[in-house]
Design a protein around this motif. Structure first.
Motif, PDB file in Angstrom:
ATOM      1  N   THR A   7       0.956  -1.101  -0.192  1.00 44.92           N
ATOM      2  CA  THR A   7      -0.128   0.155  -0.190  1.00 44.92           C
ATOM      3  C   THR A   7       1.022   1.073   0.281  1.00 44.92           C
ATOM      4  OG1 THR A   7      -1.559  -1.185   1.431  1.00 44.92           O
ATOM      5  CG2 THR A   7      -1.860   1.724   1.049  1.00 44.92           C
ATOM      6  N   VAL A   8       1.574   0.921   0.975  1.00 41.45           N
ATOM      7  CA  VAL A   8       2.545   2.032   0.871  1.00 41.45           C
ATOM      8  C   VAL A   8       3.408   2.602  -0.099  1.00 41.45           C
ATOM      9  CG1 VAL A   8       4.770   3.573   1.475  1.00 41.45           C
ATOM     10  CG2 VAL A   8       3.193   1.648   3.543  1.00 41.45           C
ATOM     11  N   ARG A   9       3.778   1.559  -0.739  1.00 45.89           N
ATOM     12  CA  ARG A   9       4.284   1.646  -2.204  1.00 45.89           C
ATOM     13  C   ARG A   9       3.551   1.857  -3.159  1.00 45.89           C
ATOM     14  NH1 ARG A   9       3.298  -1.174  -6.340  1.00 45.89           N
ATOM     15  NH2 ARG A   9       2.985  -2.717  -5.973  1.00 45.89           N
ATOM     16  N   GLU A  10       2.786   1.431  -3.400  1.00 47.34           N
ATOM     17  CA  GLU A  10       1.920   2.026  -4.181  1.00 47.34           C
ATOM     18  C   GLU A  10       1.342   3.721  -4.708  1.00 47.34           C
ATOM     19  OE1 GLU A  10      -2.955   1.524  -4.904  1.00 47.34           O
ATOM     20  OE2 GLU A  10      -1.968  -0.300  -5.026  1.00 47.34           O
ATOM     21  N   LEU A  11       0.813   4.344  -3.054  1.00 44.46           N
ATOM     22  CA  LEU A  11       0.979   5.375  -3.053  1.00 44.46           C
ATOM     23  C   LEU A  11       1.795   6.239  -3.289  1.00 44.46           C
ATOM     24  CD1 LEU A  11      -1.124   5.821   0.675  1.00 44.46           C
ATOM     25  CD2 LEU A  11      -1.754   6.778  -2.273  1.00 44.46           C
ATOM     26  N   ILE A  12       3.272   5.835  -2.663  1.00 48.93           N
ATOM     27  CA  ILE A  12       4.513   6.377  -3.594  1.00 48.93           C
ATOM     28  C   ILE A  12       4.481   6.384  -5.211  1.00 48.93           C
ATOM     29  CG2 ILE A  12       7.179   6.931  -3.177  1.00 48.93           C
ATOM     30  CD1 ILE A  12       6.675   5.781  -0.696  1.00 48.93           C
ATOM     31  N   GLU A  13       4.385   5.566  -5.198  1.00 48.50           N
ATOM     32  CA  GLU A  13       4.206   5.986  -7.340  1.00 48.50           C
ATOM     33  C   GLU A  13       3.548   6.288  -7.772  1.00 48.50           C
ATOM     34  OE1 GLU A  13       3.741   1.323  -9.354  1.00 48.50           O
ATOM     35  OE2 GLU A  13       5.299   1.438  -8.744  1.00 48.50           O
ATOM     36  N   ARG A  14       2.350   6.341  -6.981  1.00 54.78           N
ATOM     37  CA  ARG A  14       0.791   7.224  -7.799  1.00 54.78           C
ATOM     38  C   ARG A  14       1.344   8.842  -7.685  1.00 54.78           C
ATOM     39  NH1 ARG A  14      -2.913   3.807  -5.671  1.00 54.78           N
ATOM     40  NH2 ARG A  14      -4.241   5.490  -5.169  1.00 54.78           N
ATOM     41  N   TYR A  15       2.060   9.298  -6.774  1.00 54.60           N
ATOM     42  CA  TYR A  15       1.729  10.418  -5.814  1.00 54.60           C
ATOM     43  C   TYR A  15       3.096  10.905  -5.433  1.00 54.60           C
ATOM     44  CZ  TYR A  15      -3.185   9.516  -6.048  1.00 54.60           C
ATOM     45  OH  TYR A  15      -4.481   9.050  -6.411  1.00 54.60           O
ATOM     46  N   PRO A  16       4.647  10.710  -5.974  1.00 58.69           N
ATOM     47  CA  PRO A  16       5.114  11.408  -5.189  1.00 58.69           C
ATOM     48  C   PRO A  16       5.657  12.117  -4.982  1.00 58.69           C
ATOM     49  CG  PRO A  16       5.775  10.589  -7.512  1.00 58.69           C
ATOM     50  CD  PRO A  16       4.311  10.424  -7.455  1.00 58.69           C
ATOM     51  N   CYS A  17       5.311  13.631  -5.478  1.00 57.62           N
ATOM     52  CA  CYS A  17       5.230  14.820  -4.709  1.00 57.62           C
ATOM     53  C   CYS A  17       4.093  14.578  -3.495  1.00 57.62           C
ATOM     54  CB  CYS A  17       5.087  15.833  -6.363  1.00 57.62           C
ATOM     55  SG  CYS A  17       2.910  15.302  -7.005  1.00 57.62           S
ATOM     56  N   GLY A  18       3.948  14.274  -3.106  1.00 57.57           N
ATOM     57  CA  GLY A  18       2.992  14.286  -1.638  1.00 57.57           C
ATOM     58  C   GLY A  18       3.328  13.040  -0.763  1.00 57.57           C
ATOM     59  N   TYR A  19       3.827  11.752  -1.643  1.00 60.15           N
ATOM     60  CA  TYR A  19       3.754  10.809  -0.359  1.00 60.15           C
ATOM     61  C   TYR A  19       5.671  10.692  -0.597  1.00 60.15           C
ATOM     62  CZ  TYR A  19      -0.287  11.091  -0.301  1.00 60.15           C
ATOM     63  OH  TYR A  19      -2.073  11.232   0.095  1.00 60.15           O
ATOM     64  N   PRO A  20       6.849  11.479   0.114  1.00 63.03           N
ATOM     65  CA  PRO A  20       7.758  10.776  -0.599  1.00 63.03           C
ATOM     66  C   PRO A  20       8.498   9.528  -0.212  1.00 63.03           C
ATOM     67  CG  PRO A  20       7.883  12.763   0.409  1.00 63.03           C
ATOM     68  CD  PRO A  20       6.739  13.035   0.284  1.00 63.03           C
ATOM     69  N   ALA A  89       8.575  15.477  -8.358  1.00 61.49           N
ATOM     70  CA  ALA A  89       8.501  14.114  -8.046  1.00 61.49           C
ATOM     71  C   ALA A  89       9.299  13.312  -8.726  1.00 61.49           C
ATOM     72  CB  ALA A  89       8.373  14.303  -6.300  1.00 61.49           C
ATOM     73  N   GLU A  90       8.730  13.325  -9.221  1.00 63.81           N
ATOM     74  CA  GLU A  90       8.761  12.411 -11.024  1.00 63.81           C
ATOM     75  C   GLU A  90      10.192  11.013 -10.804  1.00 63.81           C
ATOM     76  OE1 GLU A  90       7.304  10.024 -13.188  1.00 63.81           O
ATOM     77  OE2 GLU A  90       6.360  11.487 -13.154  1.00 63.81           O
ATOM     78  N   ASP A  91      11.104  11.355 -10.282  1.00 62.79           N
ATOM     79  CA  ASP A  91      12.456  10.900 -10.143  1.00 62.79           C
ATOM     80  C   ASP A  91      12.040   9.901  -8.753  1.00 62.79           C
ATOM     81  OD1 ASP A  91      12.188  13.110  -8.736  1.00 62.79           O
ATOM     82  OD2 ASP A  91      14.419  12.680  -7.618  1.00 62.79           O
ATOM     83  N   LEU A  92      10.977  10.432  -8.155  1.00 65.54           N
ATOM     84  CA  LEU A  92      10.770   9.491  -7.082  1.00 65.54           C
ATOM     85  C   LEU A  92      10.289   8.389  -7.537  1.00 65.54           C
ATOM     86  CD1 LEU A  92      10.256  11.648  -3.659  1.00 65.54           C
ATOM     87  CD2 LEU A  92      12.459  10.821  -5.035  1.00 65.54           C
ATOM     88  N   ARG A  93       8.988   8.375  -8.359  1.00 62.47           N
ATOM     89  CA  ARG A  93       8.407   7.543  -8.554  1.00 62.47           C
ATOM     90  C   ARG A  93       8.925   6.100  -8.853  1.00 62.47           C
ATOM     91  NH1 ARG A  93       3.413   8.862 -10.215  1.00 62.47           N
ATOM     92  NH2 ARG A  93       4.284  11.131 -11.016  1.00 62.47           N
ATOM     93  N   SER A  94      10.330   6.185  -9.727  1.00 60.06           N
ATOM     94  CA  SER A  94      11.096   4.639  -9.929  1.00 60.06           C
ATOM     95  C   SER A  94      12.052   4.389  -8.444  1.00 60.06           C
ATOM     96  CB  SER A  94      11.232   4.578 -11.408  1.00 60.06           C
ATOM     97  OG  SER A  94      12.614   5.437 -10.778  1.00 60.06           O
ATOM     98  N   ARG A  95      11.783   5.108  -7.587  1.00 59.19           N
ATOM     99  CA  ARG A  95      12.120   3.898  -5.986  1.00 59.19           C
ATOM    100  C   ARG A  95      11.001   3.957  -5.095  1.00 59.19           C
ATOM    101  NH1 ARG A  95      15.159   8.779  -4.457  1.00 59.19           N
ATOM    102  NH2 ARG A  95      15.607   7.240  -2.408  1.00 59.19           N
ATOM    103  N   ALA A  96       9.717   4.257  -5.493  1.00 60.11           N
ATOM    104  CA  ALA A  96       8.646   3.410  -4.505  1.00 60.11           C
ATOM    105  C   ALA A  96       9.227   2.679  -3.476  1.00 60.11           C
ATOM    106  CB  ALA A  96       7.369   3.741  -5.482  1.00 60.11           C
ATOM    107  N   SER A  97      10.004   1.893  -4.576  1.00 56.76           N
ATOM    108  CA  SER A  97       9.520   0.314  -3.627  1.00 56.76           C
ATOM    109  C   SER A  97      10.537   0.423  -2.454  1.00 56.76           C
ATOM    110  CB  SER A  97      10.553  -0.833  -4.605  1.00 56.76           C
ATOM    111  OG  SER A  97       9.306  -1.298  -5.080  1.00 56.76           O
ATOM    112  N   GLU A  98      11.642   1.317  -2.684  1.00 58.62           N
ATOM    113  CA  GLU A  98      13.409   1.460  -1.520  1.00 58.62           C
ATOM    114  C   GLU A  98      12.533   2.785  -0.654  1.00 58.62           C
ATOM    115  OE1 GLU A  98      16.410   4.642  -1.897  1.00 58.62           O
ATOM    116  OE2 GLU A  98      15.968   3.705  -3.137  1.00 58.62           O
TER     117      GLU A  98
END
Length: 186
Positions: A7-20, A89-98
């Motif tokens: 769930t956390v990974r998915e939200l970061i992946e979908r909204y990296p500018c809100g959830y870094p 924060a597009e660069d964070l999208r690919s790092r969502a798992s981390e």
């Protein structure tokens, strides 16, 4: 339904500018009143599942070249995301798992206490990872609440009702997670 980590990974992946990072996502799901999450079969799940991402929002708020030029004529600085419609924060999208495993400070401080917040009403059948996530966010929010970080309210928000609900929430927090959570240092 999904595990906390999914769930956390998915939200970061979908909204990296809100959830870094993990802490910000857990705060949104478990602490923010009206976040759209509820307890179901031992897990915190969204009542409004969606495949949306922040990309559509950024594109919706992209300014036309004419508007950018007009704003600059008046000496206003136009942020890149409003020029391009791209997530900053597009660069964070690919790092969502981390980032789903990375804790951090809350960007805007804690949501104000209220006794009906999800992490204060953990069901007895909560999955172990969700129960652990509630304790994890309680350890972040509890000391901030106790220190009054949530009291940066304007005079209209400092009503007797708000202050009574805050007191109830702090008592419930202590009863649920023990006195150490409110007495810990932030």
């Amino acid at each position: 339904m999904a595990s906390v980590d999914e769930t956390v990974r998915e939200l970061i992946e979908r909204y990296p500018c809100g959830y870094p990072h993990r802490t910000e996502v857990l705060h949104q799901i478990l602490v923010v009143l009206g976040s759209g999450y509820e307890w179901r079969e031992g897990q915190a799940v969204s009542r409004f599942p969606t495949d949306d991402t922040c990309v559509t929002m950024h594109q919706r708020f992209q300014h036309s070249a004419e508007r950018v030029a007009r704003l600059e004529e008046y000496g206003m600085e136009v942020e890149e995301e409003f020029r391009t419609g791209q997530c900053p924060a597009e660069d964070l999208r690919s790092r969502a798992s981390e980032l789903a495993q990375t804790t951090g400070n809350l960007l805007y401080g804690p949501y104000q206490p209220h006794p009906t917040l999800l992490f204060l009403d953990v069901p007895a059948d909560a999955d172990a990872d969700w129960a652990a996530a509630t304790a994890e966010i309680a350890a972040v929010v509890g000391p901030l609440w106790a220190a009054g970080a949530d009291l940066k309210l304007d005079p209209y928000e400092r009503t007797d009702y708000v202050l009574r609900e805050r007191a109830k929430a702090l008592r419930k927090l202590e009863a649920t997670y023990g006195p150490g959570v409110v007495n810990a240092t932030a």
